[in-house]
Design a protein around this motif. Sequence first.
Motif, PDB file in Angstrom:
ATOM      1  N   GLY A  95       0.794  -1.223   0.000  1.00 12.36           N
ATOM      2  CA  GLY A  95       0.000   0.000   0.000  1.00 12.36           C
ATOM      3  C   GLY A  95       0.825   1.270   0.000  1.00 12.36           C
ATOM      4  N   LEU A  96       2.108   1.134  -0.349  1.00  8.97           N
ATOM      5  CA  LEU A  96       2.932   2.339  -0.512  1.00  8.97           C
ATOM      6  C   LEU A  96       2.424   3.096  -1.726  1.00  8.97           C
ATOM      7  CD1 LEU A  96       6.385   0.574  -0.093  1.00  8.97           C
ATOM      8  CD2 LEU A  96       5.331   2.126   1.558  1.00  8.97           C
ATOM      9  N   ARG A  97       2.684   4.379  -1.751  1.00 13.72           N
ATOM     10  CA  ARG A  97       2.378   5.191  -2.922  1.00 13.72           C
ATOM     11  C   ARG A  97       3.710   5.577  -3.574  1.00 13.72           C
ATOM     12  NH1 ARG A  97      -3.049   4.871  -4.226  1.00 13.72           N
ATOM     13  NH2 ARG A  97      -4.158   4.507  -2.260  1.00 13.72           N
ATOM     14  N   PRO A  98       3.690   5.945  -4.846  1.00 21.80           N
ATOM     15  CA  PRO A  98       4.960   6.340  -5.485  1.00 21.80           C
ATOM     16  C   PRO A  98       5.725   7.392  -4.668  1.00 21.80           C
ATOM     17  CG  PRO A  98       3.281   6.076  -7.159  1.00 21.80           C
ATOM     18  CD  PRO A  98       2.587   5.881  -5.832  1.00 21.80           C
ATOM     19  N   CYS A  99       4.987   8.300  -4.007  1.00 26.33           N
ATOM     20  CA  CYS A  99       5.671   9.322  -3.210  1.00 26.33           C
ATOM     21  C   CYS A  99       6.395   8.702  -2.010  1.00 26.33           C
ATOM     22  CB  CYS A  99       4.690  10.394  -2.742  1.00 26.33           C
ATOM     23  SG  CYS A  99       3.264   9.754  -1.845  1.00 26.33           S
ATOM     24  N   VAL A 127       5.494  -3.061  -1.756  1.00 27.17           N
ATOM     25  CA  VAL A 127       4.373  -3.277  -2.674  1.00 27.17           C
ATOM     26  C   VAL A 127       3.640  -1.952  -2.815  1.00 27.17           C
ATOM     27  CG1 VAL A 127       2.273  -4.581  -3.126  1.00 27.17           C
ATOM     28  CG2 VAL A 127       4.171  -5.656  -1.865  1.00 27.17           C
ATOM     29  N   THR A 128       3.716  -1.386  -3.999  1.00 25.78           N
ATOM     30  CA  THR A 128       3.224  -0.030  -4.214  1.00 25.78           C
ATOM     31  C   THR A 128       1.906  -0.049  -4.983  1.00 25.78           C
ATOM     32  OG1 THR A 128       5.493   0.731  -4.304  1.00 25.78           O
ATOM     33  CG2 THR A 128       3.845   2.204  -5.243  1.00 25.78           C
ATOM     34  N   ILE A 129       1.036   0.864  -4.637  1.00 24.85           N
ATOM     35  CA  ILE A 129      -0.195   1.039  -5.410  1.00 24.85           C
ATOM     36  C   ILE A 129      -0.091   2.344  -6.186  1.00 24.85           C
ATOM     37  CG2 ILE A 129      -2.690   1.365  -5.301  1.00 24.85           C
ATOM     38  CD1 ILE A 129      -2.753  -0.220  -2.804  1.00 24.85           C
ATOM     39  N   ALA A 130      -0.250   2.251  -7.497  1.00 24.86           N
ATOM     40  CA  ALA A 130      -0.230   3.458  -8.316  1.00 24.86           C
ATOM     41  C   ALA A 130      -1.451   4.309  -7.979  1.00 24.86           C
ATOM     42  CB  ALA A 130      -0.246   3.076  -9.790  1.00 24.86           C
ATOM     43  N   ILE A 145       7.448  13.534 -10.398  1.00 25.63           N
ATOM     44  CA  ILE A 145       7.179  12.172  -9.940  1.00 25.63           C
ATOM     45  C   ILE A 145       5.887  11.695 -10.581  1.00 25.63           C
ATOM     46  CG2 ILE A 145       6.621  10.754  -7.913  1.00 25.63           C
ATOM     47  CD1 ILE A 145       8.354  12.864  -6.321  1.00 25.63           C
ATOM     48  N   ASP A 146       5.899  10.467 -11.148  1.00 24.21           N
ATOM     49  CA  ASP A 146       4.709   9.931 -11.788  1.00 24.21           C
ATOM     50  C   ASP A 146       3.854   9.245 -10.740  1.00 24.21           C
ATOM     51  OD1 ASP A 146       2.846   8.384 -13.237  1.00 24.21           O
ATOM     52  OD2 ASP A 146       4.145   8.512 -14.995  1.00 24.21           O
ATOM     53  N   LYS A 147       2.636   9.755 -10.540  1.00 25.84           N
ATOM     54  CA  LYS A 147       1.783   9.180  -9.495  1.00 25.84           C
ATOM     55  C   LYS A 147       1.311   7.780  -9.854  1.00 25.84           C
ATOM     56  CE  LYS A 147      -2.729  11.229 -10.847  1.00 25.84           C
ATOM     57  NZ  LYS A 147      -2.462  11.263 -12.276  1.00 25.84           N
ATOM     58  N   LYS A 158      -1.549  -1.836 -10.220  1.00 24.46           N
ATOM     59  CA  LYS A 158      -2.366  -0.845 -10.921  1.00 24.46           C
ATOM     60  C   LYS A 158      -3.763  -1.430 -11.123  1.00 24.46           C
ATOM     61  CE  LYS A 158      -0.355   1.477 -14.429  1.00 24.46           C
ATOM     62  NZ  LYS A 158       0.531   2.631 -14.648  1.00 24.46           N
ATOM     63  N   THR A 159      -4.767  -0.635 -10.835  1.00 23.94           N
ATOM     64  CA  THR A 159      -6.117  -1.159 -11.064  1.00 23.94           C
ATOM     65  C   THR A 159      -6.369  -1.264 -12.567  1.00 23.94           C
ATOM     66  OG1 THR A 159      -6.867   1.091 -10.756  1.00 23.94           O
ATOM     67  CG2 THR A 159      -7.285  -0.415  -8.949  1.00 23.94           C
ATOM     68  N   SER A 160      -7.081  -2.328 -12.925  1.00 21.87           N
ATOM     69  CA  SER A 160      -7.426  -2.491 -14.338  1.00 21.87           C
ATOM     70  C   SER A 160      -8.844  -3.071 -14.375  1.00 21.87           C
ATOM     71  CB  SER A 160      -6.446  -3.438 -15.016  1.00 21.87           C
ATOM     72  OG  SER A 160      -6.642  -4.752 -14.532  1.00 21.87           O
TER      73      SER A 160
END
Lengths: 326, 278
Positions: A95-99, A127-130, A145-147, A158-160
């Motif tokens: 649940g990390l974010r790119p930031c 484990v990062t969530i975009a 920074i790309d969110k 990434k949700t799809s």
Amino acid sequence: MLNKQIHYSNQQLQSWVDGLIYKGKTVIGPVKKNGVTCFSEIKNFNELILNERTVYSAKEVVLPKYDILFKFAKEKDKVFISKNENSLNNVIVIGLRPCDNEGFDYLRLFFKSDPDILQKLNTFISVTIACEKKFDGCFCEELGIDKNYSNKTDVLIKTSENGYDIYFNDRGNEILSPQASDVKPAEIKKPVPNVSIDNKVAYLKKLSEQYNSEKWKIVSMGCLGCGSCAFVCPTCTCFDVQDEGNTQNGQRLICWDACGMGLFTKHASGHNPRPSQVERRRHRIMHKFVYTQDTEGKISCVGCGRCIAACPAHLNIYNQALQILQ
Amino acid sequence: MEKSWYIPYKMKITKVINEAVNVKTFRLEFVNPEDKAAFSFKAGQFGEYSIFSEGESTFCIASSPTRKDYIECTFRTAGRVTNALARCEEGDILGFRGPYGNVFPMNNWAGKNIVFVAGGIGLPPLRCVIWNVLDLGDTFGHITIVYGAKSIEELVYKDELKEWSKNPKVTLAVTVDPGGENPEWKGHIGFVPDVIRKIAPKSENTIALICGPPIMIKLSLTVLNELGFSDNNIYSTLENRMKCGIGQCGHCMVGKKYVCKDGPVFTNEEIKALPLEY
């Protein structure tokens, strides 16, 4: 490098996380504690809050609010000291974010000569969530920074349609341990390097020419000196060292501190090198956007917007920097 | 078990000297012989002294590296830790971590004269250098020491001042603020900058070291500049609030510089380039 990908349904994602916990991994993720979202250990997937930006950044996985440096016990004329051992072996942070990853990247630079912290930073699996959307006050894209992407993570979610596209590197592969038949080479759109960021960084460095500007008084006017901004920040590293205990035994602690607080720089003599919020706010903004360009080679704000959300006076560090430069 | 940076050496207090009102000097010896064997420091460095259950406090190492059996620190009681330290007695165990920070570049000073300017509790950091210089005999030229305090009672190292005054290599000028003297006082009366001007040490082939309250430093620097001392030949040691001593906790930052890591020793030229955050 995120070199492979797999598709998971909601159910599969949940089973994977619960499976990790079942297998004895320590899984840390965004949860609500006393009404505040922060990173903490979970016991099942349903505790996770994955649709919010946490109030506290993920830095506390590595730099907790307080940590025991060592314990001591006194006996007659002897003192016994025992080092506190803690590591992030077997820890998965989900649940990390790119930031948050950018924040950890900065911490790796800042703590480059501290083997203990560096080891923690490089041990846990990330484990990062975009981010599909901007959260209130976020400005990471302003800082290049790309969110929606991070290459500083072991797994990227990434949700799809009908679930999630999950990208992973070799370390990520170990914890996902997917069925080989489901795995495809990663087809991920890497962000085009944002050339304008160099200009932005150079522009922000011009703050040093404004060190004596009268505008600092205006931008610091609302600052209460509460330190909230530093506590929620992914790159704020300042800390205090304090003892707890009595004459027989106790412990020495390292705990969060904040440069916005009046006592932070106050000498025992009463002299205070940064006597008012003007100097303290200036130091904070200069440190984030100017000083670390020289000391660590990059600005140390990742644009997560957490400090803006946390500030009781609604101060916006980025807008303030731009205001000084105008 | 790897030794963490924060695990202190255990030190036994082997001597307590009451220097002045609320000012004490501790002589500290390593409890573990292997710690003593591994330890070395240079003039200008500092450490974190701690009393278990109260916390840590930052002071310079006030003894000379030429005296290897012990270290000494001199402190004024001001807060929680220093008040607890002041209650300690000979035989008590303290924590010490260090040495931290940069050093006075004494290797470059061979053959040069040295002027020491100190005020009040600013003498301890320079006392380390003074003894270092004196212990090295003829390596350096003539030594001038200008030291002032508010009153006779507030002068520290009173016995050592007497010893220095008898040394033919040393010109010692001790002064107290007007009103701080008594009828028997034979030293100067007046402020440190005025005494420097009066005894006017030559700036040629000379290094100046200065430590003391900010106002004394400011006015003394003017006088030193008038006497021909250039800013890169004047050294000072800054003492911002510190917690870690190793460039992490952020407390001692002056602009982008960390006093604990980039300092505490700076030339006046370097200090002038810093923002006024010390």
